[in-house]
Design a protein around this motif. Structure first.
Motif, PDB file in Angstrom:
ATOM      1  N   VAL A   1       0.860  -1.185   0.000  1.00 62.06           N
ATOM      2  CA  VAL A   1       0.000   0.000   0.000  1.00 62.06           C
ATOM      3  C   VAL A   1       0.897   1.236   0.000  1.00 62.06           C
ATOM      4  CG1 VAL A   1      -1.726   1.318   1.296  1.00 62.06           C
ATOM      5  CG2 VAL A   1      -1.846  -1.168   1.227  1.00 62.06           C
TER       6      VAL A   1
ATOM      7  N   SER B   1       1.038   5.237   0.476  1.00 61.10           N
ATOM      8  CA  SER B   1       0.188   6.261   1.120  1.00 61.10           C
ATOM      9  C   SER B   1       0.974   7.532   1.369  1.00 61.10           C
ATOM     10  CB  SER B   1      -0.360   5.725   2.444  1.00 61.10           C
ATOM     11  OG  SER B   1       0.711   5.477   3.331  1.00 61.10           O
TER      12      SER B   1
ATOM     13  N   GLN C   1      -3.555   9.211   3.237  1.00 62.19           N
ATOM     14  CA  GLN C   1      -4.365   8.953   2.025  1.00 62.19           C
ATOM     15  C   GLN C   1      -3.726   7.792   1.265  1.00 62.19           C
ATOM     16  OE1 GLN C   1      -6.586  11.401  -0.395  1.00 62.19           O
ATOM     17  NE2 GLN C   1      -6.814   9.325  -1.168  1.00 62.19           N
ATOM     18  N   VAL C   2      -4.516   6.794   0.935  1.00 57.51           N
ATOM     19  CA  VAL C   2      -3.988   5.680   0.131  1.00 57.51           C
ATOM     20  C   VAL C   2      -3.893   6.156  -1.316  1.00 57.51           C
ATOM     21  CG1 VAL C   2      -4.430   3.347  -0.694  1.00 57.51           C
ATOM     22  CG2 VAL C   2      -4.925   3.938   1.681  1.00 57.51           C
TER      23      VAL C   2
ATOM     24  N   ARG D   1      -2.417   0.754  -4.562  1.00 55.98           N
ATOM     25  CA  ARG D   1      -2.197  -0.567  -3.962  1.00 55.98           C
ATOM     26  C   ARG D   1      -1.502  -1.376  -5.064  1.00 55.98           C
ATOM     27  NH1 ARG D   1      -6.550  -0.676  -1.619  1.00 55.98           N
ATOM     28  NH2 ARG D   1      -6.236  -1.116   0.567  1.00 55.98           N
TER      29      ARG D   1
ATOM     30  N   ASP E   1      -5.947  11.629 -12.148  1.00 56.36           N
ATOM     31  CA  ASP E   1      -7.278  11.050 -11.907  1.00 56.36           C
ATOM     32  C   ASP E   1      -7.636  11.143 -10.427  1.00 56.36           C
ATOM     33  OD1 ASP E   1      -7.547  10.477 -14.536  1.00 56.36           O
ATOM     34  OD2 ASP E   1      -7.261   8.303 -14.357  1.00 56.36           O
ATOM     35  N   LEU E   2      -6.616  10.889  -9.600  1.00 59.22           N
ATOM     36  CA  LEU E   2      -6.852  10.917  -8.158  1.00 59.22           C
ATOM     37  C   LEU E   2      -7.213  12.329  -7.693  1.00 59.22           C
ATOM     38  CD1 LEU E   2      -6.686   9.202  -5.541  1.00 59.22           C
ATOM     39  CD2 LEU E   2      -4.349  10.003  -5.290  1.00 59.22           C
TER      40      LEU E   2
ATOM     41  N   ALA F   1      -8.688  14.629  -9.439  1.00 60.20           N
ATOM     42  CA  ALA F   1     -10.066  14.904  -9.863  1.00 60.20           C
ATOM     43  C   ALA F   1     -11.057  14.168  -8.959  1.00 60.20           C
ATOM     44  CB  ALA F   1     -10.256  14.485 -11.314  1.00 60.20           C
ATOM     45  N   GLU F   2     -10.712  12.941  -8.632  1.00 64.98           N
ATOM     46  CA  GLU F   2     -11.610  12.129  -7.812  1.00 64.98           C
ATOM     47  C   GLU F   2     -11.750  12.698  -6.396  1.00 64.98           C
ATOM     48  OE1 GLU F   2     -13.456   9.942  -8.838  1.00 64.98           O
ATOM     49  OE2 GLU F   2     -13.685   8.206  -7.521  1.00 64.98           O
ATOM     50  N   VAL F   3     -10.613  13.111  -5.841  1.00 72.55           N
ATOM     51  CA  VAL F   3     -10.645  13.672  -4.486  1.00 72.55           C
ATOM     52  C   VAL F   3     -11.419  15.001  -4.480  1.00 72.55           C
ATOM     53  CG1 VAL F   3      -9.203  14.693  -2.664  1.00 72.55           C
ATOM     54  CG2 VAL F   3      -8.575  12.507  -3.667  1.00 72.55           C
TER      55      VAL F   3
ATOM     56  N   ARG G   1     -13.881  15.720  -6.522  1.00 67.42           N
ATOM     57  CA  ARG G   1     -15.301  15.360  -6.625  1.00 67.42           C
ATOM     58  C   ARG G   1     -15.812  14.868  -5.270  1.00 67.42           C
ATOM     59  NH1 ARG G   1     -18.970  11.407  -9.317  1.00 67.42           N
ATOM     60  NH2 ARG G   1     -17.389   9.827  -9.541  1.00 67.42           N
ATOM     61  N   TRP G   2     -14.971  14.097  -4.598  1.00 64.43           N
ATOM     62  CA  TRP G   2     -15.339  13.600  -3.264  1.00 64.43           C
ATOM     63  C   TRP G   2     -15.610  14.782  -2.332  1.00 64.43           C
ATOM     64  CZ3 TRP G   2     -13.880  13.905   1.792  1.00 64.43           C
ATOM     65  CH2 TRP G   2     -14.311  12.887   2.649  1.00 64.43           C
TER      66      TRP G   2
ATOM     67  N   GLU H   1     -18.885  16.485  -3.169  1.00 65.68           N
ATOM     68  CA  GLU H   1     -20.038  15.673  -2.742  1.00 65.68           C
ATOM     69  C   GLU H   1     -20.159  15.646  -1.225  1.00 65.68           C
ATOM     70  OE1 GLU H   1     -20.013  12.595  -6.538  1.00 65.68           O
ATOM     71  OE2 GLU H   1     -19.616  11.837  -4.541  1.00 65.68           O
ATOM     72  N   ALA H   2     -19.002  15.584  -0.556  1.00 66.93           N
ATOM     73  CA  ALA H   2     -19.031  15.464   0.903  1.00 66.93           C
ATOM     74  C   ALA H   2     -19.477  16.749   1.581  1.00 66.93           C
ATOM     75  CB  ALA H   2     -17.646  15.064   1.414  1.00 66.93           C
TER      76      ALA H   2
END
Lengths: 166, 417
Positions: free
Chosen positions: A61, A63, A72-73, A76, A146-147, A149-151, A153-154, A157-158
């Motif tokens: 892993v 991180s 933050q991971v 993997r 990508d990460l 962008a994803e974080v 978006r998270w 949303e959060a």
């Protein structure tokens, strides 16, 4: 030093995919086997780094510290994948992230001096090796963006933040 | 971590999740946890702005018996309309209760739960800065972000300097209370209405007389143009102060607070006096209408009075000046009461009371910008509120275009003559 040449395994490692067998055999004595128990930390972000690792068995892993005991991971990694190359080839010789074993794992390490010798003795094979290394780096870069962008978006949303309308 | 843009079977984007690694306290071992954004959202603890920065009043014009409230951000002056159920949620948002806990108490209180109500309310509250603080204005935020740019830096400095020209008194309430006590209250009696009616009557008759002798009256002005312009402007400014004082007195009359009175450079370039009577929004509908009408009626009264005085004077500079002031006052009366111009002047406040949409200007612009074209494409029937918003937007647009064209015509006509 790793006990027996494991050509089959090294062929599965993307970095050595196109390297001739006799070159791999010549390089093999430079590999060192590392065994990690589940939960063992191989290195932490900021540690000096002199070697890259290939995963023979297990799972690693990767991180990055966030706050206190929370990290933050980032990814993997599975058998056949390589990591730790940034501090060997990058401009900063420190580990950029922390790597730890998620399960009992077996790794092979290759230090900078051995890699330099490999480059000097087999430039053609080294070119193929670095071509694959570039592919690995590009994939890491894609994964990182990508990460991000994803974080993001998270986070949106959060928090329920409505950016489109304000 | 899921792939960016992952979709569910219904085509909606999946809720994202982040993966965290938590080390054990003794440093040996760790565990990884996936945190979906939805879970984080439920655990977030929304906090409303400090109690001193907001206020709420029940709105009297609820359609079909639905109780609604005006929730006002005192710092930004933004007002949103919320329902009884949203008021309940707002009261829970103290920064201690998580959304999950708020939803639970909602369910226990009302016996049912609509899953969209909390996100919808949060968006509404965020837009009105009732949950978070934002910089003073979008322009200031943009300028602050671009301080490396010399032009942005200069503009920010200019705005800052202009803001410092604001002269204000936050203890004006007591002052206006005294004025009200020592005679100001008379403005809100039938005597004042009778006086206004007399002034309007006399003014109408006098205005007709002046119209018939217009050449004679304007000659007095034309012979002293600079003095005439300065006099008219100074007197007009003084009447603007009075207009604001009348608003403040109306606020006192309805037992509400006058927060500020002062002078400022509006939007960075319009010098004006102002009275902060926004507290009147928390009063009754009648109070709000009276407050809005009182200022313009003062111009009507002065206009009538000036016309009458002008007819008593001999032809010359003074008569021309008084007559010009009368015209300016009547013009101010109509402009103040005209609601369709995207500016929230007195007439606009009366209009929103009539149609029962407190945030008409904002809502109409937003509807046209964000939803109108989609509604046209899908041929969806408009709601009453949307129809009102669209009509307001259209009339305002036409009015502004008409105003611009009129001025262009006046300028070109003046140039020709």
């Amino acid at each position: 030093m790793a006990s027996l040449p494991e050509i089959g395994f090294l062929r599965r490692v993307v970095l050595f995919k196109d390297v001739e067998e006799q070159v791999i055999l010549a390089l093999w004595p430079s590999f060192h086997e590392r065994r990690l128990k589940k939960g063992d930390v191989l290195f932490r972000a900021g540690d000096p780094g002199e070697e890259l690792f290939l995963i023979k068995d297990g799972s690693i892993v990767v991180s990055k510290p966030v706050t206190g005991r929370v990290e933050q991971v980032l990814s993997r990694l599975a058998p056949g994948e390589v990591f730790g190359e940034m501090s060997v080839f990058g401009d900063e010789r420190r580990r950029s992230a922390t790597c730890q074993a998620e399960v009992d794992s077996v790794l092979y390490s290759l230090d900078r001096d051995s890699l330099n010798r490999f480059v000097a003795s087999s430039p053609l094979a080294a070119a193929k090796f670095f071509q694959q290394m570039a592919q690995v780096a590009f994939k890491r870069l894609r994964d990182s963006s990508d990460l991000v962008a994803e974080v993001t978006r998270w986070g949106l949303e959060a928090t329920g933040l409505d950016i489109e309308h304000k | 971590m899921s792939e960016v843009g992952d979709k569910t079977a219904e085509g909606r984007p999946k809720r994202t999740r982040i993966e965290l690694l938590v080390r054990e306290a003794d440093g040996d071992g760790f565990e990884t946890r996936e945190i979906p954004s939805g879970v984080a959202y439920l655990h977030s603890r929304p906090q409303r702005i400090p109690d001193a920065d907001w206020e709420m009043a029940r709105l009297p014009y609820a359609p079909a018996g639905v109780v609604t409230y005006a929730l006002k951000n005192r710092r930004t002056e933004q007002i949103i309309q919320i329902t009884e159920t949203e008021k309940f949620l707002w009261e829970q948002m103290d920064g201690r209760a998580s959304l999950q806990e708020i939803a639970t108490s909602y369910l226990l209180h009302f016996g049912s739960f609509d899953f969209e109500i909390i996100p919808t309310l949060i968006v509404k509250l965020l837009r009105a800065d009732l949950l978070t603080m934002r910089p003073v204005s979008r322009l200031r935020a943009v300028l602050a972000r671009n301080r490396r740019n010399p032009a942005a830096r200069a503009m920010e400095g200019t705005l800052h300097a202009l803001e410092r020209l604001t002269v204000t008194s936050r203890r004006s309430h007591q002052f206006f209370e005294r004025i009200y006590r020592y005679g100001g209250f008379l403005l809100f009696t039938p005597w004042a209405i009778a006086l206004l009616a007399i002034a309007v009557g006399l003014g109408t008759i006098s205005g007709i007389k002046i119209w018939n002798n217009l050449g004679e009256v304007t000659h007095g002005l034309a012979s002293h143009p600079l003095v005439a312009i300065l006099l008219v402007k100074i007197v007009f400014w003084l009447t603007v102060i009075n207009h604001q004082i009348i608003h403040a007195l109306a606020c006192i009359h309805y037992k509400r607070r006058v927060r500020e009175f002062g002078f400022t450079i509006l939007h960075g370039f319009i010098p004006t006096f102002y009275a902060d009577v926004t507290d009147i929004f928390m009063a009754t509908r009648r109070a709000r209408v009276v407050n809005a009408v009182a200022g313009p009626l003062f111009h009507l009264f002065l206009g009538g009075l000036c016309f009458w005085i002008a007819t008593l004077l001999q032809p010359g500079l003074m008569q021309g000046f008084v007559a010009a002031s009368a015209i300016l006052q009547i013009q101010s009366f109509f402009i103040s009461l005209y609601p369709f111009c995207f500016l929230e002047m007195d007439g606009y406040h009366i209009l929103v009371e009539l149609v029962g949409v407190p945030t008409l200007n904002h809502d109409s612009v937003r509807f046209v910008r964000e939803s109108l074209w989609r509604r046209i494409r899908t041929a969806t029937r408009l709601t009453r509120q949307e129809t009102i918003g669209l009509a307001y937007f259209g009339l305002s647009l036409v009015s502004i275009a008409g105003f611009v064209l009129l001025n262009v015509w006046l300028l070109t006509s003046a140039g020709k003559s």
